[in-house]
Design a protein around this motif. Structure first.
Motif, PDB file in Angstrom:
ATOM      1  N   MET A   1       0.838  -1.212   0.010  1.00  0.00           N
ATOM      2  CA  MET A   1       0.093   0.086  -0.030  1.00  0.00           C
ATOM      3  C   MET A   1       0.879   1.301   0.062  1.00  0.00           C
ATOM      4  SD  MET A   1      -3.108   0.294   2.520  1.00  0.00           S
ATOM      5  CE  MET A   1      -4.435   1.223   2.183  1.00  0.00           C
ATOM      6  N   GLY A   2       0.671   2.280  -0.844  1.00  0.00           N
ATOM      7  CA  GLY A   2       1.402   3.507  -0.997  1.00  0.00           C
ATOM      8  C   GLY A   2       0.965   4.373   0.292  1.00  0.00           C
ATOM      9  N   VAL A   3       1.900   5.560   0.083  1.00  0.00           N
ATOM     10  CA  VAL A   3       1.663   6.505   0.801  1.00  0.00           C
ATOM     11  C   VAL A   3       0.585   7.318   0.541  1.00  0.00           C
ATOM     12  CG1 VAL A   3       2.607   8.691   1.480  1.00  0.00           C
ATOM     13  CG2 VAL A   3       4.117   6.748   1.411  1.00  0.00           C
ATOM     14  N   MET A   4      -0.386   7.717   1.849  1.00  0.00           N
ATOM     15  CA  MET A   4      -1.721   8.478   1.240  1.00  0.00           C
ATOM     16  C   MET A   4      -1.148   9.971   0.861  1.00  0.00           C
ATOM     17  SD  MET A   4      -4.285   6.770   1.878  1.00  0.00           S
ATOM     18  CE  MET A   4      -5.382   8.013   2.406  1.00  0.00           C
ATOM     19  N   PRO A   5      -1.585  10.406  -0.049  1.00  0.00           N
ATOM     20  CA  PRO A   5      -1.114  11.694  -0.484  1.00  0.00           C
ATOM     21  C   PRO A   5      -2.227  12.968   0.086  1.00  0.00           C
ATOM     22  CG  PRO A   5      -2.907  10.879  -1.956  1.00  0.00           C
ATOM     23  CD  PRO A   5      -2.701   9.761  -0.869  1.00  0.00           C
ATOM     24  N   PHE A   6      -1.570  14.124   0.129  1.00  0.00           N
ATOM     25  CA  PHE A   6      -2.131  15.372   0.191  1.00  0.00           C
ATOM     26  C   PHE A   6      -3.266  15.618  -0.684  1.00  0.00           C
ATOM     27  CE2 PHE A   6       1.383  15.419   3.086  1.00  0.00           C
ATOM     28  CZ  PHE A   6       1.061  16.243   4.084  1.00  0.00           C
ATOM     29  N   THR A   7      -4.341  16.084  -0.359  1.00  0.00           N
ATOM     30  CA  THR A   7      -5.305  16.437  -1.646  1.00  0.00           C
ATOM     31  C   THR A   7      -5.654  18.051  -1.486  1.00  0.00           C
ATOM     32  OG1 THR A   7      -6.528  14.395  -1.620  1.00  0.00           O
ATOM     33  CG2 THR A   7      -7.478  15.946  -2.467  1.00  0.00           C
ATOM     34  N   VAL A   8      -5.442  18.725  -2.681  1.00  0.00           N
ATOM     35  CA  VAL A   8      -5.770  20.104  -2.754  1.00  0.00           C
ATOM     36  C   VAL A   8      -7.000  20.349  -3.332  1.00  0.00           C
ATOM     37  CG1 VAL A   8      -5.126  22.326  -3.379  1.00  0.00           C
ATOM     38  CG2 VAL A   8      -3.216  20.707  -2.546  1.00  0.00           C
ATOM     39  N   ARG A   9      -7.918  21.108  -3.029  1.00  0.00           N
ATOM     40  CA  ARG A   9      -9.013  21.334  -3.565  1.00  0.00           C
ATOM     41  C   ARG A   9      -9.322  22.889  -3.624  1.00  0.00           C
ATOM     42  NH1 ARG A   9     -14.339  18.923  -4.493  1.00  0.00           N
ATOM     43  NH2 ARG A   9     -16.102  20.488  -4.455  1.00  0.00           N
ATOM     44  N   ALA A  10      -9.511  23.441  -4.999  1.00  0.00           N
ATOM     45  CA  ALA A  10      -9.611  24.787  -5.242  1.00  0.00           C
ATOM     46  C   ALA A  10     -10.971  25.200  -5.877  1.00  0.00           C
ATOM     47  CB  ALA A  10      -8.596  25.121  -6.193  1.00  0.00           C
ATOM     48  N   GLU A  11     -11.706  26.147  -5.727  1.00  0.00           N
ATOM     49  CA  GLU A  11     -12.897  26.202  -6.203  1.00  0.00           C
ATOM     50  C   GLU A  11     -13.189  27.796  -6.352  1.00  0.00           C
ATOM     51  OE1 GLU A  11     -16.245  25.091  -3.273  1.00  0.00           O
ATOM     52  OE2 GLU A  11     -15.186  23.427  -2.709  1.00  0.00           O
ATOM     53  N   SER A  12     -13.706  27.894  -7.533  1.00  0.00           N
ATOM     54  CA  SER A  12     -13.905  29.238  -8.219  1.00  0.00           C
ATOM     55  C   SER A  12     -15.542  29.320  -8.513  1.00  0.00           C
ATOM     56  CB  SER A  12     -12.994  29.666  -9.280  1.00  0.00           C
ATOM     57  OG  SER A  12     -13.426  29.041 -10.398  1.00  0.00           O
ATOM     58  N   ALA A  13     -15.888  30.693  -9.041  1.00  0.00           N
ATOM     59  CA  ALA A  13     -17.445  30.612  -9.292  1.00  0.00           C
ATOM     60  C   ALA A  13     -17.768  29.588 -10.596  1.00  0.00           C
ATOM     61  CB  ALA A  13     -17.609  31.956  -9.836  1.00  0.00           C
ATOM     62  N   ASN A  14     -16.614  29.131 -11.366  1.00  0.00           N
ATOM     63  CA  ASN A  14     -16.943  28.508 -12.706  1.00  0.00           C
ATOM     64  C   ASN A  14     -16.218  27.222 -12.513  1.00  0.00           C
ATOM     65  OD1 ASN A  14     -18.443  30.616 -13.573  1.00  0.00           O
ATOM     66  ND2 ASN A  14     -16.569  31.483 -14.145  1.00  0.00           N
ATOM     67  N   ALA A  15     -15.715  26.730 -11.409  1.00  0.00           N
ATOM     68  CA  ALA A  15     -14.616  25.501 -11.651  1.00  0.00           C
ATOM     69  C   ALA A  15     -14.438  25.007 -10.353  1.00  0.00           C
ATOM     70  CB  ALA A  15     -13.566  25.528 -12.651  1.00  0.00           C
ATOM     71  N   VAL A  16     -14.246  23.801 -10.289  1.00  0.00           N
ATOM     72  CA  VAL A  16     -13.719  23.025  -9.183  1.00  0.00           C
ATOM     73  C   VAL A  16     -12.378  22.152  -9.591  1.00  0.00           C
ATOM     74  CG1 VAL A  16     -14.080  21.437  -7.228  1.00  0.00           C
ATOM     75  CG2 VAL A  16     -15.816  23.029  -7.834  1.00  0.00           C
ATOM     76  N   ALA A  17     -11.199  22.056  -8.855  1.00  0.00           N
ATOM     77  CA  ALA A  17     -10.200  21.415  -9.065  1.00  0.00           C
ATOM     78  C   ALA A  17      -9.756  20.602  -7.960  1.00  0.00           C
ATOM     79  CB  ALA A  17      -9.042  22.092  -9.701  1.00  0.00           C
ATOM     80  N   THR A  18      -9.475  19.558  -8.225  1.00  0.00           N
ATOM     81  CA  THR A  18      -8.966  18.536  -7.030  1.00  0.00           C
ATOM     82  C   THR A  18      -7.671  17.774  -7.449  1.00  0.00           C
ATOM     83  OG1 THR A  18     -11.067  18.116  -6.349  1.00  0.00           O
ATOM     84  CG2 THR A  18      -9.463  16.689  -5.314  1.00  0.00           C
ATOM     85  N   LEU A  19      -6.649  18.037  -6.883  1.00  0.00           N
ATOM     86  CA  LEU A  19      -5.401  17.417  -7.033  1.00  0.00           C
ATOM     87  C   LEU A  19      -4.635  16.828  -5.798  1.00  0.00           C
ATOM     88  CD1 LEU A  19      -5.418  20.811  -8.431  1.00  0.00           C
ATOM     89  CD2 LEU A  19      -3.498  19.217  -9.698  1.00  0.00           C
ATOM     90  N   ARG A  20      -4.126  15.710  -6.190  1.00  0.00           N
ATOM     91  CA  ARG A  20      -3.328  15.014  -5.285  1.00  0.00           C
ATOM     92  C   ARG A  20      -1.717  15.147  -5.328  1.00  0.00           C
ATOM     93  NH1 ARG A  20      -6.789   9.684  -5.971  1.00  0.00           N
ATOM     94  NH2 ARG A  20      -8.315  10.128  -4.794  1.00  0.00           N
ATOM     95  N   CYS A  21      -1.089  15.386  -3.973  1.00  0.00           N
ATOM     96  CA  CYS A  21       0.196  15.999  -4.125  1.00  0.00           C
ATOM     97  C   CYS A  21       0.899  15.076  -3.245  1.00  0.00           C
ATOM     98  CB  CYS A  21       0.508  17.323  -3.321  1.00  0.00           C
ATOM     99  SG  CYS A  21      -0.357  18.622  -4.620  1.00  0.00           S
TER     100      CYS A  21
END
Length: 74
Positions: free
Chosen positions: A1-21
């Protein structure tokens, strides 16, 4: 099992982004980039499941970097 990542979530009026770091520093850099681009809300989920702001993660990382290990006498 790998290392659990950090997750960054960014929201604006028109979009949502979720990235794993792979590291806290990568998550902080990613979150700050989205804030500079104008995201209305940015949050970071740690591997333990805690959700925090970029400012809080930065403060925790700075505190950890500031700790000096105690050396053992010879």
């Amino acid at each position: 099992m790998g290392v659990m990542p950090f997750t960054v979530r960014a929201e604006s009026a028109n979009a949502v982004a979720t990235l794993r770091c792979r590291s806290a520093q990568d998550a902080l850099s990613t979150a700050n980039a989205y804030l500079r681009l104008g995201a209305a809300l940015v949050s970071i989920r740690t591997p333990s499941g805690e959700i925090m702001s970029a400012d809080r993660l930065d403060a925790l990382l700075s505190r950890e970097r500031g700790r000096v290990p105690v050396s053992m006498p010879d």
